[in-house]
Design a protein around this motif. Structure first.
Motif, PDB file in Angstrom:
ATOM      1  N   ARG A  11       0.820  -1.225   0.000  1.00  0.00           N
ATOM      2  CA  ARG A  11       0.000   0.000   0.000  1.00  0.00           C
ATOM      3  C   ARG A  11       0.848   1.268   0.000  1.00  0.00           C
ATOM      4  O   ARG A  11       0.367   2.339  -0.385  1.00  0.00           O
ATOM      5  CB  ARG A  11      -0.918   0.015   1.227  1.00  0.00           C
ATOM      6  N   PRO A  63       1.392   2.843  -4.286  1.00  0.00           N
ATOM      7  CA  PRO A  63       0.453   2.544  -5.366  1.00  0.00           C
ATOM      8  C   PRO A  63       1.117   2.836  -6.711  1.00  0.00           C
ATOM      9  O   PRO A  63       1.902   3.777  -6.817  1.00  0.00           O
ATOM     10  CB  PRO A  63      -0.717   3.496  -5.115  1.00  0.00           C
ATOM     11  N   HIS A  64       0.819   2.031  -7.701  1.00  0.00           N
ATOM     12  CA  HIS A  64       1.467   2.230  -8.996  1.00  0.00           C
ATOM     13  C   HIS A  64       0.458   2.070 -10.127  1.00  0.00           C
ATOM     14  O   HIS A  64      -0.627   1.545  -9.937  1.00  0.00           O
ATOM     15  CB  HIS A  64       2.641   1.265  -9.176  1.00  0.00           C
ATOM     16  N   TRP A  65       0.832   2.556 -11.268  1.00  0.00           N
ATOM     17  CA  TRP A  65       0.012   2.457 -12.460  1.00  0.00           C
ATOM     18  C   TRP A  65       0.935   2.328 -13.654  1.00  0.00           C
ATOM     19  O   TRP A  65       2.118   2.606 -13.580  1.00  0.00           O
ATOM     20  CB  TRP A  65      -0.904   3.677 -12.587  1.00  0.00           C
ATOM     21  N   THR A 124       4.931   5.441 -10.167  1.00  0.00           N
ATOM     22  CA  THR A 124       4.451   5.585  -8.802  1.00  0.00           C
ATOM     23  C   THR A 124       4.892   6.948  -8.283  1.00  0.00           C
ATOM     24  O   THR A 124       5.846   7.527  -8.805  1.00  0.00           O
ATOM     25  CB  THR A 124       5.001   4.470  -7.890  1.00  0.00           C
TER      26      THR A 124
END
Length: 199
Positions: free
Chosen positions: A109, A112-114, A126
């Motif tokens: 947590r 968070p990454h995308w 991130t």
């Protein structure tokens, strides 16, 4: 003279090509049965992260690695303790201590990454600090390993005095490395010849 990333002392932890959570747990290893700490100093953590960088979705920059400090090391050692506990629990088909999953989840947590398209490829992004992002990636990889298809293939090494783990990718594999296999064969041969009747 400033430190270069290539000059960092790796601390001696082996890299055997195992999944990253196993490699991470294996940074605590043994030499001739004597326990060794491969991440004793922040420099060792930075060197280990440098060495696994090609395997990371979001590798830290050289600047971030050179800035690894005692707090980063403490977080990494805490995460490694969680990873090792989960690997042991998986191999023995037991439940880990109640706080292990909670601690591991805190690492995932924290970063968070995308994914973003960076034509013609994609990259992982991130907003977390670089080392926190790597620890999150290791925590996520641990979740994938202990809940995925390779969980049944996790094994402790049967080499004399070895404390490492591996994923059994060959039906005949019983050791983490060829060196441990050789030591095991030598030990078996010694036991047979030691106990053989003299003529």
């Amino acid at each position: 003279m400033s430190t270069r990333i290539a000059d960092l002392d790796p601390g001696g932890a082996p890299l055997l090509g195992e999944p990253l959570p196993v490699e991470f747990a294996n940074t605590r290893y043994a030499v001739r049965g004597v326990p060794q700490e491969g991440l004793a100093e922040p420099e060792h953590l930075a060197a280990w992260l440098r060495d696994i960088a090609p395997r990371l979705a979001g590798p830290p920059s050289d600047t971030a690695l050179l800035a690894v400090d005692a707090a980063d090391l403490a977080a990494a050692l805490d995460l490694r303790e969680c990873v090792a506990a989960l690997l042991r629990a998986t191999m023995t088909d037991t439940a880990p201590a109640a706080d292990v999953a909670t601690r591991l989840n805190a690492y995932t947590r924290a970063a968070p990454h995308w994914r973003e398209l960076t034509w013609p490829t994609a990259s992982t992004r991130t907003e977390a600090a670089p080392i926190a992002a790597v620890l999150a990636e290791l925590a996520s990889a641990t979740i994938d390993l202990v809940t995925g298809p390779d969980r049944a293939e996790l094994r402790p090494c049967h080499g004399p005095g070895c404390v490492l783990h591996f994923v059994k990718n060959n039906p005949r594999r019983e050791w983490c490395s060829a060196g441990c296999g050789n030591r095991a064969r030598v030990a078996r041969h010694y036991q047979r010849t030691k106990n053989a009747p003299r003529i």
